[in-house]
Design a protein around this motif. Structure first.
Motif, mmCIF file in Angstrom:
data_model
loop_
_atom_site.group_PDB
_atom_site.id
_atom_site.type_symbol
_atom_site.label_atom_id
_atom_site.label_comp_id
_atom_site.label_asym_id
_atom_site.label_seq_id
_atom_site.Cartn_x
_atom_site.Cartn_y
_atom_site.Cartn_z
ATOM 1 N N ALA A 39 0.830 -1.208 0.000
ATOM 2 C CA ALA A 39 0.000 0.000 0.000
ATOM 3 C C ALA A 39 0.860 1.253 0.000
ATOM 4 N N ALA A 40 1.998 1.212 0.703
ATOM 5 C CA ALA A 40 2.897 2.371 0.718
ATOM 6 C C ALA A 40 3.503 2.616 -0.659
ATOM 7 N N VAL A 41 3.829 1.549 -1.375
ATOM 8 C CA VAL A 41 4.361 1.705 -2.739
ATOM 9 C C VAL A 41 3.323 2.338 -3.652
ATOM 10 N N VAL A 42 2.078 1.882 -3.551
ATOM 11 C CA VAL A 42 1.009 2.462 -4.371
ATOM 12 C C VAL A 42 0.796 3.934 -4.010
ATOM 13 N N ALA A 43 0.818 4.258 -2.720
ATOM 14 C CA ALA A 43 0.669 5.656 -2.297
ATOM 15 C C ALA A 43 1.795 6.510 -2.856
ATOM 16 N N PHE A 44 3.017 6.002 -2.811
ATOM 17 C CA PHE A 44 4.167 6.746 -3.321
ATOM 18 C C PHE A 44 4.065 6.963 -4.830
ATOM 19 N N LEU A 45 3.665 5.926 -5.559
ATOM 20 C CA LEU A 45 3.528 6.058 -7.015
ATOM 21 C C LEU A 45 2.412 7.026 -7.388
ATOM 22 N N LEU A 46 1.315 7.004 -6.640
ATOM 23 C CA LEU A 46 0.229 7.955 -6.887
ATOM 24 C C LEU A 46 0.667 9.376 -6.546
ATOM 25 N N PHE A 47 1.419 9.526 -5.466
ATOM 26 C CA PHE A 47 1.896 10.845 -5.065
ATOM 27 C C PHE A 47 2.794 11.452 -6.140
ATOM 28 N N LEU A 48 3.649 10.625 -6.719
ATOM 29 C CA LEU A 48 4.540 11.109 -7.769
ATOM 30 C C LEU A 48 3.837 11.289 -9.108
ATOM 31 N N GLY A 49 2.662 10.706 -9.247
ATOM 32 C CA GLY A 49 1.909 10.820 -10.489
ATOM 33 C C GLY A 49 2.378 9.863 -11.569
ATOM 34 N N TRP A 50 3.037 8.782 -11.170
ATOM 35 C CA TRP A 50 3.566 7.829 -12.144
ATOM 36 C C TRP A 50 2.538 6.814 -12.605
ATOM 37 N N VAL A 51 1.434 6.692 -11.911
ATOM 38 C CA VAL A 51 0.383 5.769 -12.324
ATOM 39 C C VAL A 51 -0.892 6.565 -12.555
ATOM 40 N N GLY A 52 -1.713 6.059 -13.447
ATOM 41 C CA GLY A 52 -2.937 6.757 -13.803
ATOM 42 C C GLY A 52 -4.098 6.423 -12.894
ATOM 43 N N ALA A 53 -5.271 6.770 -13.353
ATOM 44 C CA ALA A 53 -6.483 6.623 -12.567
ATOM 45 C C ALA A 53 -7.209 5.333 -12.946
ATOM 46 N N ASN A 54 -6.515 4.215 -12.829
ATOM 47 C CA ASN A 54 -7.100 2.926 -13.130
ATOM 48 C C ASN A 54 -7.038 2.057 -11.876
ATOM 49 N N VAL A 55 -8.190 1.795 -11.287
ATOM 50 C CA VAL A 55 -8.254 1.048 -10.041
ATOM 51 C C VAL A 55 -7.720 -0.370 -10.218
ATOM 52 N N SER A 56 -7.992 -0.987 -11.343
ATOM 53 C CA SER A 56 -7.505 -2.347 -11.584
ATOM 54 C C SER A 56 -5.978 -2.388 -11.604
ATOM 55 N N PHE A 57 -5.357 -1.403 -12.234
ATOM 56 C CA PHE A 57 -3.898 -1.341 -12.292
ATOM 57 C C PHE A 57 -3.305 -1.074 -10.914
ATOM 58 N N LEU A 58 -3.950 -0.207 -10.138
ATOM 59 C CA LEU A 58 -3.482 0.069 -8.781
ATOM 60 C C LEU A 58 -3.568 -1.178 -7.906
ATOM 61 N N THR A 59 -4.647 -1.930 -8.072
ATOM 62 C CA THR A 59 -4.816 -3.165 -7.314
ATOM 63 C C THR A 59 -3.759 -4.191 -7.710
ATOM 64 N N LEU A 60 -3.437 -4.243 -8.996
ATOM 65 C CA LEU A 60 -2.391 -5.150 -9.457
ATOM 66 C C LEU A 60 -1.031 -4.759 -8.875
ATOM 67 N N ILE A 61 -0.707 -3.481 -8.877
ATOM 68 C CA ILE A 61 0.548 -3.016 -8.291
ATOM 69 C C ILE A 61 0.584 -3.355 -6.807
ATOM 70 N N PHE A 62 -0.516 -3.127 -6.110
ATOM 71 C CA PHE A 62 -0.610 -3.447 -4.687
ATOM 72 C C PHE A 62 -0.357 -4.932 -4.440
ATOM 73 N N ALA A 63 -0.998 -5.784 -5.226
ATOM 74 C CA ALA A 63 -0.866 -7.229 -5.029
ATOM 75 C C ALA A 63 0.556 -7.701 -5.308
ATOM 76 N N VAL A 64 1.144 -7.226 -6.392
ATOM 77 C CA VAL A 64 2.494 -7.659 -6.758
ATOM 78 C C VAL A 64 3.517 -7.165 -5.734
ATOM 79 N N CYS A 65 3.423 -5.899 -5.347
ATOM 80 C CA CYS A 65 4.365 -5.349 -4.360
ATOM 81 C C CYS A 65 4.204 -6.013 -2.999
#
Length: 95
Positions: A39-65
């Motif tokens: 969750a911290a990795v996803v928060a950091f990536l969202l804060f930097l603006g490196w990932v878009g507004a796709n919930v499925s992609f965010l969930t995938l990043i969360f699961a993999v990390c």
């Protein structure tokens, strides 16, 4: 569907990370800590603006990390060779 908008906010993922890491203190075992790191990795990536507004992609990043963090912690902090004692005789066995 309005509650799904929270999943696109970096601060929400940051709060989830803090809550999961705090939960790890109560229930040790590196399970919640792995999810907290994810969750911290996803928060950091969202804060930097490196990932878009796709919930499925965010969930995938969360699961993999989370999985990578959990496997890494298991490798580092897991049982070492010779750390587990194997009992050959039970205390209740009669001789």
């Amino acid at each position: 569907m309005e509650h799904m908008v929270l999943l696109l906010e970096w601060w929400f993922w940051g709060l989830v990370a803090i809550a999961l890491m705090a939960l790890e203190i109560i229930a040790a075992g590196f399970m919640f800590l792995g999810f907290g790191i994810g969750a911290a990795v996803v928060a950091f990536l969202l804060f930097l603006g490196w990932v878009g507004a796709n919930v499925s992609f965010l969930t995938l990043i969360f699961a993999v990390c989370s999985m990578i963090a959990w496997l890494g912690m298991r490798k580092i902090f897991g049982l070492r060779k010779g750390q587990v004692k194997v009992w050959d005789k039970d205390i209740n066995d009669d001789e």
